[in-house]
Design an enzyme around this catalytic site. Structure first.
Site: not given
Length: 717
Positions: A76-77
Site C-alpha cells: 500500500e505505502d
C-alpha cells in the site's frame, strides 16, 4: 524500535523451530521499503510494522503471520508489489499481505450502502485466511494506542470505526481482551470527559475502601486452599468503557453500580471448575439471575467458563469467572488459539475451535440477505449480541442471541417451521410470540399448514436469519399477489380496446419494455409500476388513441373562474361533477376546488376574501376525476380480479391500487378510480357492493375528515 534479533527471540520463546532467516529477510526488506517514511509522532514508519509483529508474538502466532505483520503496509505505502513479495517470500505470505492491504483500503465509515458492500468484502477476505484479520486487528490496536498523534478529525473517524466494527469483531472472535482495550481507547477519544470522570470515581473509591482487589483475592485463595484446590486467582477493576456502558444501559449513576470488580479463577482439571464454584457459593451469597455456565453450553467461538456474581466483602458485588488453563488460553487468545505454537509445533487445545466454521455460517446467512440494509442488519445482530441457550421438547440445544423470541427459535430450527408458526409454549405455558427467551427455557413451536409469515414478525424477530427469511416470504407473497392483480388489470385494459391479454401478447409487451418475462410485466402492473393502459398503448398505439367524446374540456369544466386561471381538485375531498363546490384562492398560485361540505373549509372561515363561488360546467364530463375508494375484501382466490372486472364494466379506470392492511382472512386496500361525475361514482360503489366478498366499500377521505354520504358497509363475518 525492537531490533530484529530481539523480535526473533520473542518468537523463539514459544517456537524454537522458527525460521529466523525468513524473519531477518522480511525485517530487512520492510525496513528498506519504508526507509525515509515517518509517522506523525516523528518516529520512523517501520516502527509500526515491527510493533504489530511484536504484539502478535504475544499470541504465539506462526512465522507466516509474523512476517505478514512486518510487510503488511509495503504494497500500500511503498514501491513494493505483490509479485515481488511472492517471489521473495512465497505465495502464502504474499496472499496474506495482499489481504491486509485490501482490508486497509476498505472505507468502513462511508455511506451505509457502501459500508454494507465493504462488510461483504471483509468477510470474504477473512474466509480465505483468518490470519489476515488477526494482523489487521493488531494493526488497528497499535494505531489506536498511538492515536494522539493523528489530526483531531481523523481521531474521531478512526475511533468511531473501531468502536462500531473492529472492537465487536474482536469480541466475536473470542479476543475479549482486545475488544475491551479497543473500546476503551475509542472511548477516550469519543468521550474523554466521561472516561476521566469514571477514573476519578475509581480513585475516590480506592481511597475510601483501600485495596479491595488484593483483599478479595486473598479471601478467595484462602477458601480454595482449604478445599485443597490448586488455582491461580486474578482480580481487576473493570475498564472505564465497560462501566460507562452499564451506567447507560441501566440508567444509573456510578455510586449505584455494584459489580465494578472482576475476578478470575484458573484451575487444573475440568471437575475443579465446579468444585471451585461450590466453594465460592458456600462462602459468599450468589446473586440470583447472574449465573452462566459456558462450560456445559460453550459459545460458538469456543469460549468456556463459569460466570457467577456474589456479594463479597462489605456487601460489594463481584463477578467471578472460573475456567481451566486450556479454557483460559482460548478465552484470552480467541481465534488466535487455533494457530498458537508451543515448542515449535501447533499447540493442541481441545477447546480451540476452527473459526472458519463460524465465518462459513455467517457468510451463508449473509448470502441470504437480498439488499444492503438487510445485510448490515444481519452483520450487526450477529456481531453485537450475546447468546442464550434454549431447548427443544426433545432436549436439543438451540443457541440464540440475547433478546431472541419464539419466532427466532422457530426459524433457527428450520425456515419451514418458522413460516408455519402460529403459537409457542415456553416451559409448557403458552406465551405471545414477542416473548423474550431466557437461558435454560424449553420452547415448543405450534405450527399450522395454512399459516404464512406476517408483516409484524419483522419487528418481533431479532436474528438476521429470521428477518431475512420473513422478508423473502413476504416479498414472494406480494409478488404473487401483484401478478394476479396485474393479470386482471391487463385483461380489463385489453378488453377496452377489443383485444385479449394472451400470453404471447404479454410476452411481446414485456420484451418491448425491457423485461425478461411476462410475469415480471404482470408484477409491475400489479405493483402500479407500469399502467395496464400504457402496455396496451405500447402494443396497439392506433387503438389506444381514442378520439375524445363531446366531453367538457378540463379547462372548461368549472364555471366562475377566469378562463386563464389554473385550478386543482383538493386531494382532501376529491370533488367530482354533480357535487356542490367552492374555490379557495391561493394568492397567485391558482385555485383549489373543494366540496362544499369538506371539513377543511372551516380553516378558511376567517378569510372570506379567498372564497370563490363555483359550479361544475353542465354537460357530459370526461372520466378523468380520480376518487379513492377504501375496500375490505376477502382474502380468497379471484376476489380482486372480480372487483377489477366490475369496475371496468362500469367504464371506470383503475389509476392506482395500494394494500394498507393484510390479514390471513381479509385485505384492506385503497383503489383510485377515475370517474365522470357523482352518478358515475355512485354506480361504481354500488357495483362493488354487490360482490359478496366485499365486506366494506366507501369513499376514502384524508385522515381526520368525515365520510361523504356515498358508502356501503356490511358487518364482517
Amino acid at each position: 524500535m525492537i531490533e530484529v534479533e530481539d523480535l526473533i527471540a520473542l518468537v523463539r520463546a514459544y517456537n524454537p523451530r522458527t525460521d529466523a532467516t525468513l524473519i531477518r529477510q522480511a525485517y530487512a526488506y520492510g525496513a528498506a521499503m519504508h526507509d525515509g517514511q515517518m509517522r506523525r509522532s516523528g518516529e520512523p514508519y517501520f516502527t509500526h510494522p515491527v510493533e504489530v509483529a511484536s504484539l502478535l508474538t504475544e499470541q504465539r502466532l506462526d512465522d507466516a503471520t509474523i512476517v505478514t505483520a512486518l510487510l503488511h503496509d509495503t504494497i500500500e505505502d511503498t514501491r513494493s508489489t505483490y509479485s515481488e513479495i511472492e517471489a521473495r517470500f512465497g505465495t502464502e505470505i504474499a496472499g496474506m499481505v495482499d489481504g491486509v492491504t485490501k482490508l486497509t483500503n476498505l472505507e468502513l465509515t462511508s455511506s451505509e450502502t457502501k459500508q454494507a458492500e465493504n462488510f461483504r468484502k471483509l468477510f470474504m477476505a477473512m474466509s480465505k485466511d483468518l490470519r489476515v484479520i488477526l494482523v489487521k486487528l493488531t494493526d488497528r490496536l497499535h494505531n489506536m494506542r498511538t492515536i494522539r498523534h493523528m489530526a483531531s478529525h481523523k481521531q474521531g473517524q478512526k475511533a468511531h470505526e473501531t468502536m462500531e466494527i473492529y472492537a465487536p469483531l474482536a469480541g466475536r472472535m473470542g479476543m475479549q481482551w482486545m475488544r475491551e482495550e479497543l473500546e476503551d481507547l475509542s472511548f477516550s477519544v469519543l468521550n474523554p470527559e466521561a472516561r476521566t470522570s469514571i477514573l476519578r470515581r475509581f480513585a475516590v473509591l480506592q481511597r475510601e475502601s483501600g485495596d479491595v482487589i488484593r483483599r478479595i483475592t486473598n479471601d478467595i485463595e484462602i477458601e480454595l486452599n482449604r478445599a485443597k484446590i490448586e488455582a491461580s486467582v486474578m482480580g481487576r477493576a473493570k475498564r472505564p468503557f465497560s462501566i460507562w456502558r452499564k451506567m447507560e444501559e441501566k440508567e444509573i449513576g456510578f455510586s449505584r453500580l455494584s459489580d465494578v470488580y472482576g475476578f478470575r479463577i484458573v484451575v487444573g482439571p475440568d471437575a475443579d471448575c465446579y468444585r471451585a464454584l461450590g466453594v465460592i457459593h458456600q462462602r459468599w451469597r450468589s446473586v440470583p439471575g447472574r449465573f452462566k455456565d459456558y462450560i456445559s453450553q460453550p459459545k460458538s467461538n469456543g469460549y468456556r467458563s463459569i460466570h457467577t456474581t456474589v456479594s463479597g466483602r462489605d456487601g460489594k458485588r463481584v463477578e467471578v469467572q472460573i475456567r481451566t488453563r486450556e479454557m483460559h488460553e482460548v478465552a484470552e487468545r480467541g481465534v488466535a488459539a487455533h494457530w498458537s505454537y508451543r515448542d515449535g509445533v501447533r499447540a493442541e487445545n481441545r477447546f480451540a475451535v476452527d473459526p472458519a466454521e463460524w465465518l462459513r455460517m455467517m457468510n451463508e446467512r449473509f448470502e441470504e440477505a437480498s439488499d444492503h440494509a438487510e445485510f448490515m442488519e444481519a452483520v450487526k445482530l450477529e456481531m453485537y449480541t450475546d447468546q442464550v441457550f434454549c431447548f427443544t421438547p426433545k432436549g436439543d440445544v438451540v443457541k440464540l442471541p440475547k433478546g431472541a423470541t419464539p419466532i427466532d427459535f422457530a426459524y433457527s430450527i428450520h425456515t419451514r417451521i418458522g413460516h408455519r408458526t402460529v403459537a409457542a409454549k415456553v416451559d409448557g405455558m403458552r406465551v405471545p410470540l414477542w416473548t423474550r427467551l431466557r437461558n435454560g427455557q424449553s420452547v415448543e413451536i405450534v405450527t399450522a399448514e395454512a399459516q404464512a409469515p406476517q408483516d409484524s414478525w419483522i419487528d418481533i424477530a431479532t436474528t438476521g436469519r429470521a428477518k431475512s427469511a420473513i422478508r423473502r416470504a413476504l416479498k414472494a407473497e406480494r409478488r404473487s399477489g401483484h401478478i394476479r392483480l396485474g393479470r386482471e388489470l391487463a385483461r380489463a385494459a385489453f378488453a377496452q380496446v377489443g383485444k385479449r391479454a394472451t400470453d404471447k401478447a404479454l410476452r411481446t409487451a414485456a420484451a418491448s419494455l425491457g423485461l425478461s418475462r411476462d410475469e415480471d410485466l404482470l408484477a409491475a402492473i400489479g405493483a402500479s409500476e407500469i399502467s395496464a393502459r400504457s402496455v396496451v398503448a405500447n402494443l396497439y398505439p392506433e387503438l389506444a388513441q381514442v378520439p375524445p367524446a363531446p366531453d367538457v374540456a378540463p379547462e372548461e369544466a368549472i364555471v366562475g373562474l377566469d378562463p386563464k386561471a389554473h385550478f386543482d381538485r383538493a386531494p382532501c375531498c376529491q370533488p367530482v361533477p354533480g357535487e356542490r363546490i367552492v374555490g379557495i384562492s391561493n394568492k397567485g398560485h391558482g385555485v383549489t376546488v373543494h366540496a362544499i361540505d369538506c371539513p377543511r373549509m372551516a380553516e378558511f372561515e376567517d378569510q372570506p376574501d379567498r372564497w370563490i363561488d363555483l359550479q361544475w360546467q353542465p354537460g357530459h364530463h370526461a372520466p378523468r376525476n380520480a376518487v379513492t375508494l377504501e375496500m375490505v375484501i376477502s382474502n380468497a382466490p379471484g376476489v380482486l380480479g372480480r372487483i377489477c372486472i366490475l369496475i371496468a364494466e362500469q367504464n371506470a379506470n383503475i389509476a392506482d391500487l395500494r394494500f394498507v392492511d393484510r390479514k390471513p382472512d381479509f385485505f384492506r386496500l385503497l383503489i383510485d378510480v377515475e370517474v365522470r361525475d357523482r352518478e358515475h361514482l355512485h354506480g361504481v360503489i354500488m357495483a362493488a357492493d354487490t360482490e359478496s366478498d366485499v365486506a366494506q366499500v366507501r369513499r376514502h377521505r384524508e385522515e381526520g375528515t368525515r365520510r361523504v354520504p356515498f358508502r356501503s358497509e356490511r358487518a364482517t363475518a
